[in-house]
Design an enzyme around this catalytic site. Structure first.
Site, mmCIF file in Angstrom:
data_model
loop_
_atom_site.group_PDB
_atom_site.id
_atom_site.type_symbol
_atom_site.label_atom_id
_atom_site.label_comp_id
_atom_site.label_asym_id
_atom_site.label_seq_id
_atom_site.Cartn_x
_atom_site.Cartn_y
_atom_site.Cartn_z
ATOM 1 C CE LYS A 1 3.404 -1.328 -0.136
ATOM 2 N NZ LYS A 1 2.233 -0.902 0.644
ATOM 3 C CD GLU B 1 10.732 6.982 -3.750
ATOM 4 O OE1 GLU B 1 11.903 7.338 -3.865
ATOM 5 O OE2 GLU B 1 10.300 6.400 -2.722
ATOM 6 N N GLY C 1 3.946 4.588 -0.874
ATOM 7 C CA GLY C 1 3.204 5.603 -1.636
ATOM 8 C C GLY C 1 3.998 6.847 -1.956
ATOM 9 C CE LYS D 1 1.842 -3.139 -3.570
ATOM 10 N NZ LYS D 1 0.997 -1.984 -3.747
#
Ligand code: HSE
Length: 425
Positions: free
Chosen positions: A205, A129, A134, A105
């Site tokens: 994120k 993804e 997670g 990320k």
């Protein structure tokens, strides 16, 4: 049957989890996906680590160039973490036409445009993804499940380490320092916990998720960020008395051309579904104009959940005829006309330590009135010749509250705003 050779760069916890899934579930993936995935090369500077996952020495790659030059490899998993050398390695294999699946990320949030440009140049895909939340398929949901909607908000707990620490403080009444120590002993928090506890991980994120949700680049530098290092036992107790639990929330909102993105400790009403998300779990609330409310919940970290997200991207990359790129101009800048505002509106909890003397409360009330901040609840407690006064405000603007904080501290040397916590309403 289609055969896909995969390389893994970086065989730590998550890389190892990915290898395990691709190996143990190889037959299952053959049957269900019609593709035979084989990990044929693993790159890691530590040969012992490669061996520790039962990977034969013959699969150890000597360099990224060996992977880039291997015509039989079409997908490369990057689980090294950090910006360099991961960025250089990823760009090299992308330019060689290999699709990349990454859990990184920090790298995606800081260098997404460069990575995407390299992917386009090589005609390859770039999938991440596993970079957010997670094992929870939130990115696929935003890209492929919610296209019909204008998403106007996403609110979530997207860092498991801080959620574990705050849950421990809440459930067991321990201090931040003790909860952190235990999180480190259990392997939830790093030896250097800064990225998690200061909110950087959540900001990376949120930058990725809000870019996808709002269809414009939201650089991580635009995310307002506060960590949990100043949260005390007294804050947890005050929250409990008022009907709240503290969570480190990541909040992204879009209203017309106005966007706000922020990560900070937040009082969440005990009845809210996010209040019940404990320990290392993550959850994200998404609201779209047609779908209404959605909640995604699951494990936000760990070898197996993160490996699950990586393998889902590996399968996705193998089965797509065309790579999937961003549906917005991915140049690292907020789209023209969109305003990322830091002057958001929220309810606030403020705890002020003051002298216990006549007129003090009236003076504080005067400051709030002058700054246009309306008070909903006031609580006062005496303490050793001084007093602690807590205020819960009605929805107010960040700038008005910050002005009030400065004025309160200017009123008297004895005044100190010891806590300022936003409240989810
Ligand atoms: N450090 C992250 C967390 C896990 O605590 O949630 C990986 O994103």
């Amino acid at each position: 049957m289609k055969k896909i050779n995969v390389a893994i760069m970086g065989i730590g916890t998550v890389g190892g989890g990915t290898y395990e899934i691709l190996t143990k579930n190889r037959d299952f993936l053959r049957k269900t996906q019609g593709v035979d995935f084989e990990v044929t090369k693993v790159l890691d500077k530590n040969l012992e680590r490669i061996r520790s996952f039962g990977i034969p020495d013959g699969k150890a790659a000597s360099s990224v160039d060996e992977i880039a030059a291997d015509k039989d490899i079409s997908i490369v998993v990057e689980t090294m973490g950090g910006v360099e050398p991961a960025k250089t390695f990823i760009e090299k294999v992308l330019r060689a036409g290999k699709s990349v699946v990454t859990a990184n990320k920090e790298l995606v949030s800081k260098h997404w445009p460069d990575l995407e440009a390299a992917a386009k140049k090589g005609g390859a895909g770039l999938y991440f993804e596993a970079s957010c939340v997670g094992g929870v398929p939130i990115i696929r949901a935003l890209q492929e499940g919610l296209q019909a909607n204008k998403v106007d908000s996403l609110v979530g707990i997207i860092n498991g380490t801080t959620n574990y620490i705050l849950s421990k403080m809440t459930d067991e009444g321990v201090s931040y320092a003790d909860a952190l120590k235990e999180a480190q002993q259990l392997g939830y928090a790093e030896f250097n916990p800064t990225a998690d506890v200061e909110g950087f991980d959540a900001a990376y994120k949120l930058s990725i998720l809000s870019s996808l949700a709002f269809h414009t680049c939201i650089p991580y530098t635009c995310v307002y960020r506060e960590g949990i290092t100043n949260i005390t036992k007294a804050d947890i107790k005050a929250g409990r008395e008022l009907g709240y639990v503290i969570k480190l929330l990541a909040i992204g909102k879009r209203s017309g051309d106005r966007v706000e993105v922020r990560v900070h400790p937040t009082f969440v009403p005990v009845g809210h579904p996010l209040a019940g998300v404990s320990g290392s779990f993550n959850a994200v609330f998404v609201h779209g104009d047609f779908v209404d409310d959605l909640m995604f919940y699951g494990r936000g970290a760990g070898a197996r959940p993160t490996g699950s997200a990586i393998v889902s991207d590996v399968v996705y990359a193998a089965k797509r005829s065309e790579p999937l790129y961003s549906d917005f101009v991915n140049d690292g800048k907020v789209a023209p006309g969109i305003n990322v505002s830091t002057d958001f509106e929220s309810k606030y909890y403020l705890s002020v330590s003051v002298k216990d003397a006549p007129g003090v409360l009236a003076a504080l009330a005067g400051v709030f009135a002058r700054c246009g901040v309306s008070i909903e609840t006031v609580l006062q407690r005496g303490q050793d010749g001084g007093a602690s006064i807590s205020f819960l405000t009605h929805p107010s603007s960040e700038s008005d509250v910050k002005k009030a904080v400065a004025e309160i501290e200017d009123l008297d040397d004895a005044n100190k705003v010891v806590s300022l916590i936003r409240v989810l309403s």
